[in-house]
Write a protein that holds these residues in place. Structure first.
Motif, short mmCIF file in Angstrom:
data_model
loop_
_atom_site.label_atom_id
_atom_site.label_comp_id
_atom_site.label_asym_id
_atom_site.label_seq_id
_atom_site.Cartn_x
_atom_site.Cartn_y
_atom_site.Cartn_z
N SER A 199 39.95 -1.41 34.74
CA SER A 199 41.02 -1.64 33.76
C SER A 199 40.46 -1.95 32.38
CB SER A 199 41.93 -2.79 34.22
OG SER A 199 41.18 -4.00 34.32
N HIS A 200 39.20 -2.36 32.32
CA HIS A 200 38.57 -2.66 31.04
C HIS A 200 37.83 -1.46 30.46
CE1 HIS A 200 39.39 -6.98 31.30
NE2 HIS A 200 39.03 -6.91 32.57
N CYS A 201 37.79 -0.34 31.19
CA CYS A 201 37.05 0.84 30.75
C CYS A 201 37.98 1.82 30.04
CB CYS A 201 36.38 1.53 31.93
SG CYS A 201 35.08 0.56 32.72
N GLU A 202 37.66 2.13 28.82
CA GLU A 202 38.40 3.15 28.07
C GLU A 202 37.58 4.43 28.12
OE1 GLU A 202 39.67 4.10 23.42
OE2 GLU A 202 38.92 2.11 23.98
N PHE A 203 38.07 5.42 28.87
CA PHE A 203 37.31 6.64 29.07
C PHE A 203 37.47 7.56 27.86
CE2 PHE A 203 37.78 4.93 33.28
CZ PHE A 203 36.56 5.21 33.87
N TRP A 204 36.34 8.07 27.39
CA TRP A 204 36.31 8.95 26.21
C TRP A 204 35.87 10.34 26.62
CZ3 TRP A 204 35.28 7.50 20.60
CH2 TRP A 204 35.92 6.30 20.28
N ASP A 205 36.51 11.36 26.02
CA ASP A 205 36.03 12.73 26.22
C ASP A 205 35.23 13.16 24.99
OD1 ASP A 205 37.87 13.40 24.24
OD2 ASP A 205 39.36 14.14 25.66
N ARG A 206 34.70 14.37 25.04
CA ARG A 206 33.84 14.86 23.95
C ARG A 206 34.60 14.99 22.64
NH1 ARG A 206 31.84 16.29 28.70
NH2 ARG A 206 29.59 16.64 28.97
N ARG A 207 35.85 15.37 22.74
CA ARG A 207 36.68 15.52 21.54
C ARG A 207 36.80 14.18 20.79
NH1 ARG A 207 40.01 19.62 21.78
NH2 ARG A 207 40.20 19.27 24.02
N MET A 208 37.02 13.11 21.55
CA MET A 208 37.16 11.79 20.96
C MET A 208 35.85 11.36 20.30
SD MET A 208 39.29 10.04 24.10
CE MET A 208 39.33 8.38 23.42
N LEU A 209 34.73 11.68 20.94
CA LEU A 209 33.44 11.30 20.39
C LEU A 209 33.17 12.03 19.06
CD1 LEU A 209 30.79 9.79 20.54
CD2 LEU A 209 29.89 11.57 22.04
N LEU A 210 33.50 13.31 19.00
CA LEU A 210 33.28 14.06 17.77
C LEU A 210 34.17 13.54 16.64
CD1 LEU A 210 32.96 17.72 19.11
CD2 LEU A 210 31.14 16.21 18.32
N ARG A 211 35.42 13.24 16.95
CA ARG A 211 36.30 12.67 15.93
C ARG A 211 35.77 11.32 15.45
NH1 ARG A 211 40.98 14.98 14.74
NH2 ARG A 211 41.88 16.54 16.15
N PHE A 212 35.28 10.54 16.39
CA PHE A 212 34.74 9.22 16.04
C PHE A 212 33.55 9.36 15.09
CE2 PHE A 212 31.85 5.64 16.98
CZ PHE A 212 32.68 4.56 16.75
N ALA A 213 32.64 10.28 15.40
CA ALA A 213 31.47 10.49 14.54
C ALA A 213 31.90 10.96 13.15
CB ALA A 213 30.52 11.50 15.18
N ALA A 214 32.83 11.91 13.08
CA ALA A 214 33.28 12.43 11.80
C ALA A 214 34.03 11.36 11.00
CB ALA A 214 34.18 13.65 12.00
N LEU A 215 34.82 10.55 11.66
CA LEU A 215 35.55 9.48 10.96
C LEU A 215 34.60 8.43 10.41
CD1 LEU A 215 38.64 9.08 13.31
CD2 LEU A 215 38.68 9.76 10.90
#
Length: 281
Positions: free
Chosen positions: A210-226
């Motif tokens: 319940s404490h784990c927020e699962f990230w996909d590759r799309r989310m990671l790329l957006r995070f890096a760009a932001l």
């Protein structure tokens, strides 16, 4: 035929001594990018220095536009290649770098990883430590931490990027997933264990699904760009604020975006007075 003649006239203006005339011609040519074919490549071999310089400038502008479109398209694609995406992110900031060179750097690292068994968290932790990878806290002051080139060459980068790279080199049998747990990025093995890059690639028990927020590759790329976008804002790099925003939104123009606050989007010179406001104020 008339359109071709018109295009030829615009191209001829690239050699105009009046800078304003040339800039206006370049703006119009950008809007007709699809019609240019190999015209710019021909002009870049011209004997006229001014024509060569401006055709190179125009080609560079077109290349940057295409990169922005490709990144936006990649973010919306059904399937995402993380490394191609991270190379796109890198090129939004280091826009003079070349994709083939970044691919070469990645393939060299990938070959290094292929020589090791990377089926378990222990395998991966050992490999990343052996390579000397040091994870840094998320920051908007160090853009190089989000760009795959310097991260692979300096073996130092943002936690999220290092976690993504470790995920890419891990063997599929490892069944790992990228998660964010209490603000930390980690790799989850599906059996209640985490590999945490930020703590020297420590392996620990997950606090609970319940404490784990699962990230996909799309989310990671957006995070890096932001984060690169935030770096641009912090350093007052107007050009990168605009171009990275365009890459994220898929905008295909070079006009300022009206949803930006001042000074990134100019305020109206003569704003209309609000209702019930004294116009004399």
């Amino acid at each position: 035929m008339a359109q071709r003649s018109d295009l030829a006239s615009l191209l001829s203006l690239l050699d105009d001594e009046d800078e304003t005339v040339a800039v206006n011609a370049m703006a119009e040519l950008l809007n007709r990018e699809a019609e240019l074919g190999d015209a710019l490549a021909v002009l870049q071999e011209s004997d006229h220095p001014l024509l060569r310089r401006r055709s190179h400038q125009l080609q560079a502008a077109i290349t940057l536009r295409r990169r922005r479109r490709e990144f936006a398209s990649r973010l919306n694609a059904p399937h995402i290649d993380l490394i191609d995406g991270l190379i796109d992110v890198h090129l939004q900031w280091y826009d003079n770098d070349s994709r083939p060179e970044l691919v070469r750097i990645w393939e060299k690292f990938r070959a290094e990883a292929n020589r090791c068994p990377l089926r378990t968290l222990e395998n991966i932790a050992y490999f990343m430590r052996k390579c000397g990878f040091t994870a840094r806290n998320e920051t908007t002051m160090r853009p190089e931490y989000y760009c795959i080139g310097p991260v692979l060459e300096n073996r130092c980068g943002a936690v999220a990027i290092l976690a993504g790279l470790a995920l890419e080199v891990a063997e599929p049998e490892a069944g790992l997933r990228l998660v964010r747990v209490l603000g930390d990025f980690a790799l989850y093995d599906g059996e209640g264990r985490l590999l945490v890059p930020e703590h020297d690639w420590q392996i620990c028990a997950a606090p609970g699904i319940s404490h784990c927020e699962f990230w996909d590759r799309r989310m990671l790329l957006r995070f890096a760009a932001l984060n690169l976008f935030s770096c641009a804002v912090n350093s007052d790099s107007f050009r990168y604020v605009l171009t990275i925003a365009q890459a994220l939104t898929g905008s295909d123009t070079d006009e300022p975006m009206d949803y930006f606050p001042y000074p990134y989007y100019p305020a109206d010179d003569d704003p209309e007075p609000e209702k019930n406001q004294d116009p004399s104020l």
